[in-house]
Design an enzyme around this catalytic site. Structure first.
Site, mmCIF file in Angstrom:
data_model
loop_
_atom_site.group_PDB
_atom_site.id
_atom_site.type_symbol
_atom_site.label_atom_id
_atom_site.label_comp_id
_atom_site.label_asym_id
_atom_site.label_seq_id
_atom_site.Cartn_x
_atom_site.Cartn_y
_atom_site.Cartn_z
ATOM 1 N N ALA A 32 31.900 41.466 39.513
ATOM 2 C CA ALA A 32 30.794 41.768 38.602
ATOM 3 C C ALA A 32 29.775 40.634 38.603
ATOM 4 O O ALA A 32 28.560 40.855 38.659
ATOM 5 C CB ALA A 32 31.319 42.024 37.192
ATOM 6 N N ASP A 33 30.265 39.399 38.536
ATOM 7 C CA ASP A 33 29.370 38.239 38.599
ATOM 8 C C ASP A 33 28.605 38.198 39.919
ATOM 9 O O ASP A 33 27.383 38.011 39.946
ATOM 10 C CB ASP A 33 30.182 36.950 38.467
ATOM 11 C CG ASP A 33 30.482 36.593 37.027
ATOM 12 O OD1 ASP A 33 29.624 36.815 36.164
ATOM 13 O OD2 ASP A 33 31.591 36.091 36.771
ATOM 14 N N LEU A 34 29.336 38.350 41.008
ATOM 15 C CA LEU A 34 28.705 38.224 42.319
ATOM 16 C C LEU A 34 27.657 39.309 42.544
ATOM 17 O O LEU A 34 26.552 39.035 43.031
ATOM 18 C CB LEU A 34 29.773 38.279 43.412
ATOM 19 C CG LEU A 34 30.767 37.110 43.408
ATOM 20 C CD1 LEU A 34 31.907 37.389 44.369
ATOM 21 C CD2 LEU A 34 30.072 35.803 43.750
ATOM 22 N N GLY A 68 24.490 38.728 40.600
ATOM 23 C CA GLY A 68 23.636 37.771 41.295
ATOM 24 C C GLY A 68 22.919 38.389 42.478
ATOM 25 O O GLY A 68 21.725 38.159 42.697
#
Length: 434
Positions: free
Chosen positions: A178-180, A183
């Protein structure tokens, strides 16, 4: 060929990115822009730095200068300056950098940047051409827009964990996806906003979130519900809509294969001795409906020999197949190295280290040289000295603040953004003091 590609500095050479983010989503986005040639200045909390500097083990390096491998994963090609954004000096530093930046990245909880004195209206006043990437957990508005977001929480809330792992056992993806993806999606929005700025002369705010990044990759699993009203469930290592497609056990290990067409199914059947015209498996829908039965027959065949034997036979038959590698094996794989997917950089305290490489290559070359993730405050003096020199030059030219900037357009990015001397290598504090 352009000067950018000829000199190997990357397509975003001359672009200045102010990175106010921490943890992973924002830093990953900033690193991607740095990988593309932008100059990235990362502002960190004095004495502590980015949260990920404390995330571990593993930590590496000398006892008095330990570095987190987590931090190293998402902060190459950046300069580190420290500033307390709640102080007048810290706010002044951000103001000076924002005036000159092309892009500002932040992933505070909604409203925090406003309380620090930098609402969107203030940023536009400082720099009308500034593109702001704002990443949140669950969106910037709505009934739950103020929630803090961490990757695994977002994976669960956005349904991804219900689709992953064995049936009835919600499982997170092995990387902070989710973070990647937040970004990555953020970078695509930034690049579009920079392109638009060529015609409008103005920047805009690009907003994304961990929630939107997850829903943005629901793909066919999303339309199963939104169109067909079918709630998807986890199917382990077998594809929910294609069969045979997944992981199968052999005599000495596992292999994976993907029969995404009727022709490939017939090829798999030919290799394994199954009847390609068996009415039970006549169509893909039939095979999906009897997925467990088909998998059992395939594994009975695969049990007669090892993985290498079956991979060779499947490859000869034109069936996409592969083994399951450990991370150590991936980085030892010659294909990984040949594709440039390992980057070696020289770190101030660790020496030469290897990092996961860039996921793209440019025919013209792209950025050739990369810089190690910085130590905390490594560029405190050099960045401030650069700002002082730029401000003095602006005053000498009769302007102020960002008057020396060249907005993106026919002339490209601002000409005063690059490191001293025009080198790809970032200046050290010692060089800045000379």
């Amino acid at each position: 060929m352009s000067d950018v590609t000829r000199h190997g500095r990357g397509p975003l050479d001359g672009c200045l990115v102010l990175d106010l983010s921490r943890a992973l989503a924002g830093p990953h986005a900033a690193m991607m822009l740095g990988d593309l040639g932008a100059r990235v200045i990362k502002v960190e909390v004095p004495g502590r730095g980015d949260d990920t500097r404390a995330w571990g083990p593993p930590f590496v390096g000398p006892e008095d200068a330990r570095e987190s491998t987590y931090f190293l994963a998402c902060n190459r090609n950046k300069e580190s300056v420290t500033a307390d954004l709640k102080s007048a000096e810290g706010r002044d530093l951000v103001t000076r950098l924002a005036r000159r930046a092309d892009v500002l990245i932040e992933n505070f909880r909604p409203g925090v940047l406003d309380r620090l004195g930098f609402p969107v209206e203030r940023l536009r006043e400082l720099n009308p051409g500034l593109v702001v990437l704002s990443i949140s957990g669950f969106g910037h508005d709505g009934p739950e827009g103020g929630r803090a977001g961490y990757d695994q929480i977002a994976q669960g809330e956005a349904g991804l964990m219900s689709l992953t792992g064995a049936p009835g056992e919600p499982t997170k993806v092995g990387t902070p996806i989710a973070d990647l993806l937040a970004g990555i999606f953020g970078v695509s929005g930034v690049l579009a906003a920079l392109l638009e700025r060529r015609s409008t002369g103005r920047g805009q705010v690009v907003r994304t979130s961990l929630l939107s990044s997850m829903i943005g990759v629901h793909s066919f699993q999303g339309t199963r519900w939104t169109v067909a009203g079918d709630v998807p469930e986890a199917t382990g290592n077998q594809h929910p809509s294609i069969a045979p497609y997944g992981l199968f056990r052999c005599a000495d290990g596992d292999i994976q294969l993907a029969a995404g067409s009727q022709a490939l199914w017939r090829a798999v059947a030919g290799v394994t001795g199954l009847d390609p015209d068996d009415p039970r498996y006549a169509t893909n829908a039939d095979r999906v409906g009897r997925r467990a039965e088909l998998a059992a027959e395939l594994e009975a065949a695969f049990a007669q020999a090892g993985a290498a034997h079956w991979l060779a036979r499947l490859d000869a038959a034109g069936v996409p197949a592969g083994r399951v590698r450990g991370i150590d094996e991936v980085y030892a794989w010659e294909q990984t190295r040949q594709q440039g997917l390992i980057v070696d950089v020289d770190h101030p305290t660790l020496g030469t280290i290897s990092l996961p490489g860039l996921p793209w290559r440019f025919d013209g070359g792209g950025r050739h040289e990369h810089v190690a993730p910085p130590t905390l405050g490594q560029h405190d003096a050099s960045v401030r000295a650069w700002l002082d020199a730029e401000d003095a030059r602006d005053v000498g030219a009769g302007g102020a603040g960002s008057a020396g900037r060249v907005p993106l357009g026919a002339a490209g990015f601002g000409a005063t953004h690059g490191p001293a001397g025009g080198s790809d290598r970032l200046p050290t504090d010692a060089e800045a003091r000379r």
